[in-house]
Design a protein around this motif. Structure first.
Motif, mmCIF file in Angstrom:
data_model
loop_
_atom_site.group_PDB
_atom_site.id
_atom_site.type_symbol
_atom_site.label_atom_id
_atom_site.label_comp_id
_atom_site.label_asym_id
_atom_site.label_seq_id
_atom_site.Cartn_x
_atom_site.Cartn_y
_atom_site.Cartn_z
ATOM 1 N N PRO A 12 17.661 -12.364 -22.281
ATOM 2 C CA PRO A 12 18.364 -12.320 -23.623
ATOM 3 C C PRO A 12 19.108 -10.851 -23.265
ATOM 4 O O PRO A 12 20.165 -10.769 -24.056
ATOM 5 C CB PRO A 12 17.525 -12.326 -24.617
ATOM 6 N N HIS A 13 18.607 -10.028 -22.207
ATOM 7 C CA HIS A 13 19.424 -8.590 -22.282
ATOM 8 C C HIS A 13 20.362 -8.368 -20.917
ATOM 9 O O HIS A 13 20.699 -7.634 -20.550
ATOM 10 C CB HIS A 13 18.286 -7.646 -22.276
ATOM 11 N N THR A 14 20.371 -9.572 -20.464
ATOM 12 C CA THR A 14 21.202 -9.675 -19.224
ATOM 13 C C THR A 14 22.588 -10.511 -19.681
ATOM 14 O O THR A 14 22.688 -11.609 -20.449
ATOM 15 C CB THR A 14 20.721 -10.331 -18.089
ATOM 16 N N VAL A 15 23.935 -10.112 -19.243
ATOM 17 C CA VAL A 15 25.071 -10.881 -19.731
ATOM 18 C C VAL A 15 25.082 -12.258 -19.218
ATOM 19 O O VAL A 15 24.482 -12.557 -17.972
ATOM 20 C CB VAL A 15 26.355 -9.986 -18.992
ATOM 21 N N ALA A 35 16.028 1.907 -23.587
ATOM 22 C CA ALA A 35 15.523 1.922 -22.317
ATOM 23 C C ALA A 35 14.347 0.642 -21.854
ATOM 24 O O ALA A 35 14.527 -0.010 -20.842
ATOM 25 C CB ALA A 35 14.766 3.042 -21.752
ATOM 26 N N ASN A 36 13.790 0.522 -23.092
ATOM 27 C CA ASN A 36 12.802 -0.757 -23.104
ATOM 28 C C ASN A 36 13.750 -2.134 -22.740
ATOM 29 O O ASN A 36 13.249 -2.919 -21.816
ATOM 30 C CB ASN A 36 11.880 -0.647 -24.231
ATOM 31 N N GLN A 37 14.589 -2.139 -23.296
ATOM 32 C CA GLN A 37 15.466 -3.330 -23.140
ATOM 33 C C GLN A 37 16.095 -3.555 -21.751
ATOM 34 O O GLN A 37 15.887 -4.465 -21.008
ATOM 35 C CB GLN A 37 16.606 -3.457 -24.339
ATOM 36 N N ILE A 38 16.797 -2.282 -21.261
ATOM 37 C CA ILE A 38 17.161 -2.448 -20.024
ATOM 38 C C ILE A 38 16.139 -2.630 -19.015
ATOM 39 O O ILE A 38 16.258 -3.420 -17.905
ATOM 40 C CB ILE A 38 17.747 -0.882 -19.670
ATOM 41 N N ALA A 39 14.884 -2.137 -19.128
ATOM 42 C CA ALA A 39 13.926 -2.232 -18.082
ATOM 43 C C ALA A 39 13.492 -3.791 -18.075
ATOM 44 O O ALA A 39 12.934 -4.199 -17.012
ATOM 45 C CB ALA A 39 12.789 -1.364 -18.347
ATOM 46 N N ARG A 40 13.465 -4.559 -19.233
ATOM 47 C CA ARG A 40 13.023 -5.716 -19.452
ATOM 48 C C ARG A 40 13.890 -6.663 -18.687
ATOM 49 O O ARG A 40 13.649 -7.670 -17.934
ATOM 50 C CB ARG A 40 12.916 -6.113 -20.836
ATOM 51 N N ALA A 41 15.355 -6.290 -18.695
ATOM 52 C CA ALA A 41 16.426 -6.961 -17.911
ATOM 53 C C ALA A 41 16.305 -6.991 -16.586
ATOM 54 O O ALA A 41 16.296 -7.939 -15.802
ATOM 55 C CB ALA A 41 17.735 -6.748 -18.631
ATOM 56 N N ALA A 42 16.116 -5.809 -16.097
ATOM 57 C CA ALA A 42 16.006 -5.400 -14.596
ATOM 58 C C ALA A 42 14.736 -6.012 -14.182
ATOM 59 O O ALA A 42 14.603 -6.555 -12.978
ATOM 60 C CB ALA A 42 15.970 -3.898 -14.477
#
Length: 356
Positions: free
Chosen positions: A88-91, A135-142
């Motif tokens: 959900p946090h990736t385009v 940062a938590n959301q970015i890390a989960r997408a990565a």
């Protein structure tokens, strides 16, 4: 490349664009240009039939005609790589392809919001609870990309979109997988000899040294973003890109708490560990970084969102093994008192026999 929503000022937008009002591949009617970059343009378009707004990325004609195969390969890689990701946090990529007259395009979700770069430019350093949630959301997408064998290699604030949602005012979407690389083998470098791919201010030391990218490469870039969100500026700000790259390769960043005294010590520890020069000294994975972010948050009374547990699909052999194990545990519980009693009786009998 420009982003799916914004009108960057770096490149002028022509009002007489020949693609405006054209229908691409029979289903995407281009409404207006949103921005231009080195690889092409992004347009606001409407998907006919569904009446859905999309952001349509179109490769520049000079690149798509085959004169620069590396750019064509990067463009197609971004489409195929991002399309297989479902976080959900990736385009979200809706479609991609090539028209009969040679136009390469990617249709992606149309996003209304601002980038993390814009937020930092407007507001400067962010409060620790807010930056931890971002940062938590970015890390989960990565992390999802890493689980699919991919390293983003270009994590930076301008590749992070922030959307306003009812339950999350800073809902993250990670963009632009055009530099993503398979780290599990098979895919070669896309750069020409001696050319750097990526953004100098967020580039991991191993990429500066032309070493392979791994998940720890993205950990470093996210560490740099954490530093900038906490301090209001990147860790290295030399006058030239080459100087910035050299500092990433060899210079130690100024400790964040010397830049801004109100940064919590736990957050500083996470940032400096993520930014270690040697990849072996960093967090080994995004899972480890997420645990560290959660630990830092807990020290401040901030609870970070976690992924919901994924359903586990069991085969018939799995079910049979569980049933056998369950039966064994049942009889073990039932017989344990009797077994212990018999063992005690045997020990007592042996002791009496010795006395006699």
């Amino acid at each position: 490349m420009p982003l799916p929503h914004q009108r960057p000022t770096a490149a002028p937008i022509r009002l007489d664009d020949p693609l405006v009002d054209r229908v691409i591949d029979g289903r995407y009617r281009i409404v207006e240009p949103l921005g231009a970059g080195g690889m092409g343009k992004v347009y606001r378009a409407v998907q006919t039939g569904l009446d859905r707004e999309v952001a349509l990325k179109v490769l520049s004609a000079g690149l798509a005609d085959g004169r620069d195969l590396a750019f064509v390969k990067r463009f197609c890689l971004e489409a195929s790589v991002t399309a297989r990701l479902g976080h959900p946090h990736t385009v979200t990529i809706h479609d991609y392809g090539r028209t009969d007259d040679g136009i390469f395009y990617i249709a992606m979700e149309y996003l209304e919001g601002r980038t993390l770069a814009q937020l930092l430019e407007e507001e400067g350093a962010l409060p620790a609870p807010r930056l931890l949630r971002i940062a938590n959301q970015i890390a989960r997408a990565a992390r999802e990309a890493h689980r699919n064998g991919l390293v983003h290699r270009d994590l930076k604030p301008s590749n992070v979109m922030l959307l306003a949602r009812e339950d999350e005012p800073d809902f993250v979407k990670v963009l632009d997988f055009g530099l993503a690389k398979f780290f599990l083998g098979g895919d070669g470098e896309l750069s020409q000899s001696g050319a750097f791919l990526g953004s100098p201010q967020y580039m991991a030391p191993e990429l500066v040294r032309s070493e392979p990218a791994t998940p720890r490469t993205d950990v470093y870039s996210l560490g740099v973003m954490l530093y900038e969100m906490a301090c209001g500026r990147p860790p290295f700000t030399a006058e030239s890109s080459i100087a910035v790259l050299l500092e990433h390769a060899s210079a130690q960043p100024k400790p964040p708490r010397l830049v801004a005294r109100d940064i919590p010590e736990a957050l500083e520890r996470v940032i400096l560990r993520a930014m270690q020069k040697d990849p072996e000294d960093r967090y080994a994975s995004m899972d480890d970084l997420l645990e560290a972010l959660a630990w830092a948050g807990s020290s401040m009374g901030v609870a970070l969102a976690r992924e919901p547990l994924r359903p586990v699909l069991l085969t018939s052999s799995d079910v049979e093994a569980l049933e056998v194990g369950s039966r064994r545990r049942y009889w073990r519980r039932k017989l344990s008192p009797w077994i212990l009693g018999l063992a005690a009786a045997a020990a007592t009998a042996a002791a009496l026999q010795q006395l006699l």
